[in-house]
Write a protein that holds these residues in place. Structure first.
Motif, mmCIF file in Angstrom:
data_model
loop_
_atom_site.group_PDB
_atom_site.id
_atom_site.type_symbol
_atom_site.label_atom_id
_atom_site.label_comp_id
_atom_site.label_asym_id
_atom_site.label_seq_id
_atom_site.Cartn_x
_atom_site.Cartn_y
_atom_site.Cartn_z
ATOM 1 N N LYS A 37 -66.510 60.286 159.771
ATOM 2 C CA LYS A 37 -65.483 60.131 159.918
ATOM 3 C C LYS A 37 -64.608 59.187 160.443
ATOM 4 O O LYS A 37 -65.786 58.910 162.125
ATOM 5 C CB LYS A 37 -64.930 61.170 159.877
ATOM 6 C CG LYS A 37 -64.418 62.339 158.291
ATOM 7 C CD LYS A 37 -63.509 63.547 158.793
ATOM 8 C CE LYS A 37 -63.953 64.238 157.248
ATOM 9 N NZ LYS A 37 -63.450 65.231 157.422
ATOM 10 N N CYS A 40 -65.669 61.532 164.103
ATOM 11 C CA CYS A 40 -65.894 63.141 164.048
ATOM 12 C C CYS A 40 -67.228 62.426 163.547
ATOM 13 O O CYS A 40 -67.000 61.771 162.668
ATOM 14 C CB CYS A 40 -65.399 63.962 163.849
ATOM 15 S SG CYS A 40 -64.772 64.066 162.001
ATOM 16 N N CYS A 42 -68.405 64.107 160.661
ATOM 17 C CA CYS A 42 -68.201 64.254 159.418
ATOM 18 C C CYS A 42 -67.888 63.622 158.249
ATOM 19 O O CYS A 42 -67.790 62.610 158.530
ATOM 20 C CB CYS A 42 -66.903 65.693 159.462
ATOM 21 S SG CYS A 42 -66.762 66.978 160.367
ATOM 22 N N THR A 54 -65.886 69.736 157.665
ATOM 23 C CA THR A 54 -64.195 69.682 158.798
ATOM 24 C C THR A 54 -65.743 70.191 159.434
ATOM 25 O O THR A 54 -67.066 70.689 159.582
ATOM 26 C CB THR A 54 -63.422 70.158 158.169
ATOM 27 O OG1 THR A 54 -63.713 71.828 157.835
ATOM 28 C CG2 THR A 54 -62.485 70.205 156.826
ATOM 29 N N CYS A 55 -64.148 69.666 160.700
ATOM 30 C CA CYS A 55 -65.034 70.320 162.379
ATOM 31 C C CYS A 55 -63.661 70.189 162.769
ATOM 32 O O CYS A 55 -62.644 70.192 162.199
ATOM 33 C CB CYS A 55 -65.454 68.991 163.089
ATOM 34 S SG CYS A 55 -65.469 67.695 163.006
ATOM 35 N N CYS A 58 -61.519 67.231 163.233
ATOM 36 C CA CYS A 58 -60.857 66.925 162.540
ATOM 37 C C CYS A 58 -59.752 67.649 161.586
ATOM 38 O O CYS A 58 -59.221 67.678 160.929
ATOM 39 C CB CYS A 58 -61.474 66.118 160.610
ATOM 40 S SG CYS A 58 -62.738 67.097 160.342
HETATM 41 ZN ZN ZN Z 1 -64.791 66.808 161.716
#
Ligand code: ZN
Ligand code: ADP
Ligand code: MG
Length: 503
Positions: A37, A40, A42, A54-55, A58
């Motif tokens: 992304k 990040c 991901c 996701t993290c 995000c």
């Molecule tokens: Zn993320």
């Protein structure tokens, strides 16, 4: 499918064209195919269990910090260069604030007054006429997540019980390409818009920055259009039809809006500046929200990211490594192959044909023959199977092999078609099919001469007419010889033999 119908009044398209000039503005979002992304690590992969990609970054959790994805910046610069844009020496990201449930941070990181690329142009050709699309900017931003509206089993006809959020797409890198107002397209406006979208799709694919699949939302178009009375120079009020996601719909939505706005203006009314939705099933647009102004978003420079200053050497390197653009490739191949404009248009009009013909020619096939096979026999097969040309079970190399068999005199055109059928049916390589099905033409001169003699003997009256100078009667004898040999003969050679016998 929505039960909602449009009750809009429309004027005829030609009627609108007589009274008004069309001005278009296209905003196209390209979803970049980077592995990770924008801010990040991901994955950006399409689909996947909701909320598994996701993290904290995000999801916009407190204390998380974004880091710019270098690959995304590189892709944005390459897109900018391909659009003929200048690349900013220095630019910043900006926060665009608005509430939307699928946007976890409550703001979107985008670019505002300092886009990474600006002032470009795209040249297009539609049915032999050239058009220029002026590009205002290409900037980077992040995608939002997705809302899924579910339920609705409560007896209501429309609507849902509740909505679910999937943030897998949140933070996927986007490049938004914005045109300046496009004028001077005349009645061709919607087609020019479609050709522009097709150009961008081909361009991002050639660059390898996105697969450009419109049906997966990797390329989305917001289509702005306004009308102004003929002879006027003042831009009219535009509407913006959001998220149109196929080439055909871009054209259709614009045609609809032109007819709708034409009716409003012709009736003495005013066009509302608003966003509109394209109803794919019904083929009409409906009113969305009235359009906010840039000030409403409270843009300010993104404090969590330092400015970007793409080094000039890096930009020069990226420029030097740009691939050949699809339009340039088309002109180059047209002259290499010696095709007329009309012949080339047929090639372009068949999705995928250009690359397949190119590969077939690279495998040693004559361009004219390569074009013939892909646009007739194989186009028909693809049509019957309901698949794209490149999905057919035959490779360019195999098509070249079929043509080689024709040129070697092993098969004639009719038998070649049977060989192709065999390849498509999975019977193996062309040479194998000729053997297995016994398709080779009779090239043994003795056997050919025997067949010719037998036919002449069986048709003395026809033979007499040919001897008497009625050469068009040869056709009947050729047909008889071909029948006798089960169609497995070279008709040209048969003609030569008959003529030699009877002269
Ligand atoms: Zn993320
Ligand atoms: P917004 O952010 O509100 O969508 P932009 O200015 O970013 O507005 O983009 C609007 C698009 O519409 C641009 O492509 C612009 O060139 C185009 N445009 C602007 N004014 C008009 C008009 N009067 N008619 C048609 N297109 C227009
Ligand atoms: Mg917009």
């Amino acid at each position: 499918m929505s039960l909602q119908r449009s009750s809009d009044e429309l004027v005829g398209y030609d009627e609108a064209m007589e009274r008004f000039d069309v001005v278009l503005g296209l905003e196209v979002h390209v979803e970049l195919g980077t592995a990770s992304k924008m801010w990040c690590g991901c994955s950006t992969e399409f689909g996947g269990e909701p909320n598994t990609r996701t993290c904290p970054v995000c999801l916009g959790l407190p204390g998380s910090l974004p880091v710019v994805n270098r690959k995304a910046v590189e892709s944005a610069i390459r897109i900018g260069l391909s659009l003929g844009c200048e690349i900013a020496q220095w630019c910043r990201f900006a926060r665009k604030q608005y509430f939307y449930p699928d946007m976890p941070k409550n703001y979107q990181i985008s670019q505002y007054d300092e886009p990474i690329a600006f002032d470009g142009r795209v040249e297009l050709e539609v049915d032999g006429v050239g058009y220029e699309v002026p590009i205002e900017r290409a900037h980077m931003e992040e995608d939002a997540g997705k809302s899924l509206h579910v339920g609705g089993s409560t007896g209501r006809i429309q609507g849902s019980d509740h909505s679910l959020m999937d943030y897998n797409r949140a933070g996927v890198p986007l490049v938004e390409i914005v045109t300046r107002p496009i004028r001077g397209t005349g009645a061709r406006g919607p087609e020019v818009a479609r050709a522009y979208m097709a150009h961008l799709r081909d361009m991002v694919r050639a660059l390898g920055v996105s697969q450009g699949r419109m049906e997966q939302g990797q390329l989305r178009c917001d289509a702005n259009v306004s009308l102004m009375p003929k002879g006027s120079d003042e831009l009219g009020t535009r509407t913006e039809t959001k998220n149109v996601n196929s080439l055909r719909s871009v054209e259709a939505a614009l045609r609809y809006e032109i007819r709708r706005q034409g009716a409003v203006l012709a009736g003495g009314g005013r066009v509302e500046q608003e966003t509109r939705m394209w109803n794919e099933a019904g083929g009409f647009t409906t009113a969305g929200r009235s359009k906010e102004q840039a000030e409403d978003y409270r843009y300010f420079p993104e404090p969590d990211l330092i400015p970007l200053a793409p080094g000039r050497e890096w930009v020069a390197e990226l420029r030097a490594s740009l691939p050949e653009m699809p339009s340039a490739k088309r002109s180059r191949l047209q002259s290499e192959w010696g095709f007329s404009d009309l012949e080339m248009r047929d090639v372009i009009g068949n999705e995928g044909a250009l690359d397949l013909i190119e590969a077939t020619v690279a495998a040693g096939c004559d361009p004219v023959a390569a074009r013939k096979w892909w646009l007739t026999e194989l186009a028909r097969a693809a049509n019957e199977q309901g698949v794209a040309l490149e999905e057919l079970a035959i490779s360019p190399v195999q098509v070249a092999q079929v043509q080689e068999l024709v040129e070697a005199g092993t098969v004639n055109d009719r038998l070649a078609r049977t060989v192709i059928e065999g390849v498509l049916a999975g019977e193996g390589a062309p040479g194998r099919i000729v053997e297995a099905r016994g398709l080779a033409v009779v090239s043994d001169e003795g056997a050919l001469t025997a067949a010719v003699d037998a036919v002449i003997e069986a048709n003395p009256d026809v033979a007499a007419r040919i001897r008497g100078g009625r050469t068009q009667a040869v056709g009947a004898l050729i047909g008889a010889v071909m029948r006798q040999l089960g169609g497995k003969a070279d008709a040209r050679r048969v003609r030569e033999l008959i003529t030699a016998r009877l002269s």
